[in-house]
Design an enzyme around this catalytic site. Structure first.
Site, short mmCIF file in Angstrom:
data_model
loop_
_atom_site.label_atom_id
_atom_site.label_comp_id
_atom_site.label_asym_id
_atom_site.label_seq_id
_atom_site.Cartn_x
_atom_site.Cartn_y
_atom_site.Cartn_z
N LEU A 182 13.20 38.27 45.53
CA LEU A 182 13.17 37.15 46.48
C LEU A 182 14.60 36.78 46.86
O LEU A 182 15.41 36.42 46.00
CB LEU A 182 12.46 35.95 45.85
CG LEU A 182 11.08 36.23 45.25
CD1 LEU A 182 10.43 34.92 44.80
CD2 LEU A 182 10.19 36.96 46.25
N THR A 203 8.97 30.05 47.28
CA THR A 203 8.94 31.36 46.62
C THR A 203 7.56 32.02 46.70
O THR A 203 7.46 33.25 46.78
CB THR A 203 9.36 31.22 45.14
OG1 THR A 203 8.63 30.12 44.56
CG2 THR A 203 10.84 30.94 45.00
N ARG A 221 22.15 24.66 48.35
CA ARG A 221 22.90 23.98 47.28
C ARG A 221 24.29 24.59 47.08
O ARG A 221 25.17 23.98 46.47
CB ARG A 221 22.11 24.03 45.97
CG ARG A 221 20.90 23.11 45.97
CD ARG A 221 19.97 23.37 44.80
NE ARG A 221 19.12 24.54 45.01
CZ ARG A 221 18.21 24.98 44.14
NH1 ARG A 221 18.07 24.35 42.97
NH2 ARG A 221 17.48 26.03 44.40
C1 UD1 Z 1 12.84 29.00 40.87
C2 UD1 Z 1 11.49 28.65 40.25
C3 UD1 Z 1 11.71 27.95 38.92
C4 UD1 Z 1 12.53 28.86 38.01
C5 UD1 Z 1 13.81 29.32 38.69
C6 UD1 Z 1 14.46 30.41 37.86
C7 UD1 Z 1 9.94 28.21 42.08
C8 UD1 Z 1 9.31 27.17 42.94
N1 UD1 Z 1 10.80 27.77 41.16
O1 UD1 Z 1 13.52 27.80 41.12
O2 UD1 Z 1 10.48 27.68 38.31
O3 UD1 Z 1 12.84 28.17 36.82
O4 UD1 Z 1 13.54 29.87 39.99
O5 UD1 Z 1 15.68 30.79 38.40
O6 UD1 Z 1 9.66 29.38 42.23
N2 UD1 Z 1 13.45 32.24 48.03
C9 UD1 Z 1 12.85 32.93 49.06
N3 UD1 Z 1 12.14 32.23 49.97
C10 UD1 Z 1 11.98 30.89 49.91
C11 UD1 Z 1 12.58 30.20 48.83
C12 UD1 Z 1 13.29 30.91 47.90
O7 UD1 Z 1 12.99 34.15 49.17
O8 UD1 Z 1 11.30 30.34 50.78
C13 UD1 Z 1 14.25 33.01 47.05
C14 UD1 Z 1 15.66 32.50 46.93
O9 UD1 Z 1 16.50 33.18 47.81
C15 UD1 Z 1 16.00 32.77 45.48
C16 UD1 Z 1 14.66 32.78 44.78
O10 UD1 Z 1 13.68 32.86 45.77
O11 UD1 Z 1 16.61 34.04 45.33
C17 UD1 Z 1 14.44 31.49 43.95
O12 UD1 Z 1 14.52 30.40 44.85
P1 UD1 Z 1 15.31 29.08 44.46
O13 UD1 Z 1 15.24 28.15 45.60
O14 UD1 Z 1 16.67 29.43 43.94
O15 UD1 Z 1 14.40 28.56 43.29
P2 UD1 Z 1 14.83 27.68 42.03
O16 UD1 Z 1 14.97 26.27 42.45
O17 UD1 Z 1 15.96 28.31 41.35
CA CA Z 2 17.44 29.82 41.85
#
Ligand code: UD1
Ligand code: CA
Length: 506
Positions: free
Chosen positions: A40, A111, A47
């Protein structure tokens, strides 16, 4: 790297837990007929407050995403799917160049929505491993371990977790207080006010899913949460009736996510210490690992000493028995064995064996410096070939030049490579001797074994074995200094008051 596809897992013995959670034993051979990795990487990275997509930020000389791609490549021969933001064309290009398949996510709606963006044509694998593009410390070994655990249990989902103390932004694993089974994951923003320094179990963002269960559950997600997003972590709660297992990591650091600049700095520190360990295990003497900054793709042979404060970047390779620094900066360099490099800056060039680069030198791009060459203090070279055993003495500036073997370039020599319109080359034949402070106006050829008298401005070629001198004849004026001193003392007495009093003060 071991690539396994279809994935055959030979399970030996694992402890079997009764409840679909935790530890399991299996003693039969299991086969996951097909496995697909998904990374992902479509998040906006708000942030981080940077205009560069988060996953392309350079970490130890490579994009953050490249490390996760390596881990994914390590567990499946099928190209990893990488969910990307449609406007991040550089990310898409990087994914393609790295052997992955970019999958655009139309909008960043969380995600879960990211995984739901995977088109039908790529959904055929039986097992999906989901990784986060922002957890670059993850290793192929850990991903393999969670796949093993998942295969051994036959659960619908296996999620990697770690235990942490204090407040953080990870999703917390919620377990049934009675029997300890997983009930779901609660995201930080949905937990409300938190206090204290208690230890909890958190979602590491690395999962293994049975595909049919995963895609069915994704359809049931709702954005009914503080961020209005479709959370992949909610799939865990939805799959509880079909079996959810956890894989508890001993090392929380390995799945540390980069969300803000502070996270970035922490991850970079861990990465750097991993690199330093690798170099030291390979027999490199790092006098102070804490102040030695080596990129991931740096290779150094055993028996080389790196003094404190060095920054070694890009794809730099250093041979055995070298002495580097203190405070040297090297980028994309190829350094032979037995070289000695002082507090100098070197980039995109090649040094042979036994080369000495003194203090404050600058080796700019495109140099090939052959064995046993000596660069004195503050020498600068660029786009030049320097033949074996030649000396480029202090304060020389040798740009766009072809220097033969055993050439002596005296201190302060300059090749004038630029005529205001274009660059030209200077050629110095084998064994040539260039006196100090010479100016060689390019294009210009100094013949083999020819001499240039110190301080000459050379504008024409010098034949082999000749001496070129270009300067006015020296004139000695006898007694001039004596007459000057006499003149000065008369002037002092007449016009300038003497600084010492004639009489001692009372
Ligand atoms: C996420 C998890 C959290 C976990 C953490 C671990 C969710 C909702 N939360 O939180 O439970 O503890 O990762 O690191 O899953 N991304 C997409 N599309 C989107 C949103 C995000 O591809 O619409 C990708 C981001 O680029 C990133 C990854 O998914 O690489 C995780 O997204 P991020 O927003 O960093 O989630 P966290 O708040 O870290
Ligand atoms: Ca993250």
């Amino acid at each position: 790297m071991i690539r396994v596809s279809p994935l055959i897992i030979h399970a030996a013995m694992l402890a079997l837990a009764s409840s679909g959670v935790g530890n399991f034993v299996y003693s039969h051979h299991m086969a996951l007929s097909s496995l697909r990795t998904v990374i992902l990487a479509a998040g906006q990275g708000t942030r981080l407050r940077s205009s560069t997509p988060k996953v392309l930020h350079a970490l130890a000389g490579r994009p953050v995403l490249s490390y996760v791609l390596d881990a994914a490549h390590g567990v499946s021969a099928d190209p990893p799917l990488v969910v990307v933001h449609p406007s991040h064309q550089e990310v898409q290009a990087f994914v393609e160049a790295s052997g992955g398949i970019p999958v655009p996510q139309r909008e960043s709606r969380g995600t879960g929505d990211a995984v739901r963006s995977i088109p039908e044509e790529f959904r055929h694998a039986d097992t999906f491993v989901v990784l986060s593009g922002d957890t670059p410390l993850v290793t192929g070994d850990t991903v393999r371990n969670i796949i093993d655990r998942h295969a051994a249990t036959g659960n619908a989902a296996t999620v990697a977790t770690f235990r942490l103390r204090g407040m953080n932004s990870y999703g917390r694993i919620e377990r049934d207080p009675q029997n300890g089974t997983v009930c779901g994951i609660r995201e930080a923003r949905d937990r409300g006010e938190e206090s204290g320094n208690e230890e909890h179990e958190y979602n590491a963002g690395l999962y293994c899913f049975a595909s049919d269960h995963l895609f069915a559950a994704l359809e049931k997600l709702t954005p009914d949460n503080a961020q209005g997003e479709y959370y992949l972590s909610d799939v865990i709660g939805l799959l509880v009736p079909h079996g959810v297992g956890t894989f508890v990591l001993d090392d929380a650091e390995e799945l540390a996510g980069i969300n803000d600049q502070r996270d970035f700095a922490k991850v970079e520190q861990v990465m750097r210490s991993k690199i330093a360990d690798r170099l030291m295990d390979g027999g490199v003497h790092l006098v102070d690992p804490a102040t030695t900054y080596c990129d991931w793709d740096v290779h150094v042979d055993a028996g080389t000493t790196i003094q404190p404060g060095c920054v070694i970047q890009g794809k730099t390779t250093i041979g055995a028995g070298c002495r580097i620094g203190p405070y040297a900066q090297l980028r994309d360099m190829l350094v032979g064995s037995g070289c000695s490099i002082g507090s100098s800056t070197l980039e995109e060039s090649k040094l042979g064996a036994g080369v000495t680069v003194g203090q404050y030198c600058r080796v700019r791009t495109g140099c090939t410096i052959d064995d046993s060459v000596y660069l004195g203090t503050a020498a600068e070279v660029k786009n030049a070939h320097i033949g074996a055993r030649s000396f480029i003495s202090h304060f020389s500036c040798v740009l766009d030049a072809e220097v033969g073997t055993d050439v002596n370039v005296g201190a302060g020599t300059v090749t004038c490579n630029f005529d205001g319109t274009s660059k030209h080359r200077t050629i110095m034949g084998d064994g040539a001797f260039i006196g100090s402070d010479s100016i060689l106006v390019a294009p210009c050829v100094i013949g083999k074994h020819a001499y240039v008298g110190a301080g000459s401005v050379i504008t024409h070629d010098v034949p082999d074995d000749a001496l070129a001198v270009e300067r006015n004849q020296q004139r000695n004026v006898d007694g001039w200094a004596l007459r000057r001193r006499a003149h000065m003392s008369i002037q002092d007495q007449g016009t300038i008051p003497s600084p010492t009093p004639l009489e001692p003060s009372s």
